[in-house]
Design a protein around this motif. Sequence first.
Motif, PDB file in Angstrom:
ATOM      1  N   ILE A  96       0.834  -1.202   0.000  1.00  0.00           N
ATOM      2  CA  ILE A  96       0.000   0.000   0.000  1.00  0.00           C
ATOM      3  C   ILE A  96       0.869   1.253   0.000  1.00  0.00           C
ATOM      4  O   ILE A  96       0.618   2.196  -0.761  1.00  0.00           O
ATOM      5  N   VAL A  98      -3.375   7.333   3.826  1.00  0.00           N
ATOM      6  CA  VAL A  98      -3.974   6.018   4.065  1.00  0.00           C
ATOM      7  C   VAL A  98      -4.529   5.987   5.484  1.00  0.00           C
ATOM      8  O   VAL A  98      -3.832   6.342   6.440  1.00  0.00           O
ATOM      9  N   CYS A 122       0.633   0.868  11.761  1.00  0.00           N
ATOM     10  CA  CYS A 122       0.230   2.127  11.125  1.00  0.00           C
ATOM     11  C   CYS A 122       1.225   3.234  11.443  1.00  0.00           C
ATOM     12  O   CYS A 122       1.587   4.027  10.565  1.00  0.00           O
ATOM     13  N   PHE A 167       0.576   5.600   8.478  1.00  0.00           N
ATOM     14  CA  PHE A 167      -0.854   5.527   8.195  1.00  0.00           C
ATOM     15  C   PHE A 167      -1.621   6.018   9.419  1.00  0.00           C
ATOM     16  O   PHE A 167      -1.170   5.895  10.555  1.00  0.00           O
TER      17      PHE A 167
END
Length: 100
Positions: free
Chosen positions: A62, A70, A88, A93
């Motif tokens: 990703i 994100v 994350c 993220f």
Amino acid sequence: MERFLDMHMYVTSALQKTDMKAVGLQLALDLLHEKEKRDLITGLKTRTNAGRPNWNKIFQIIADQKKGKVTVFYCGPPALARLLKIKCDEFGFTFRKGIF
């Protein structure tokens, strides 16, 4: 139009594709998904994965796409929420969790 939502579905109690006991079942599910363009388990276009996800691999893919901000939305057991929050943070993220 590009997707703004990407779902990753996992049945963590199922045997992974690499487990010889599940090869026949996984092949059948793959063939049905290819033919019908829908997942047999959920009915969604996204294929349900068997086994536990490799978060580093998923998050790296990703991140490599460089499509902007994100946000990971999660609802489930607190132990996994803590792990996802750490991942994350590592990848930059945003993490959001729902509590019911």
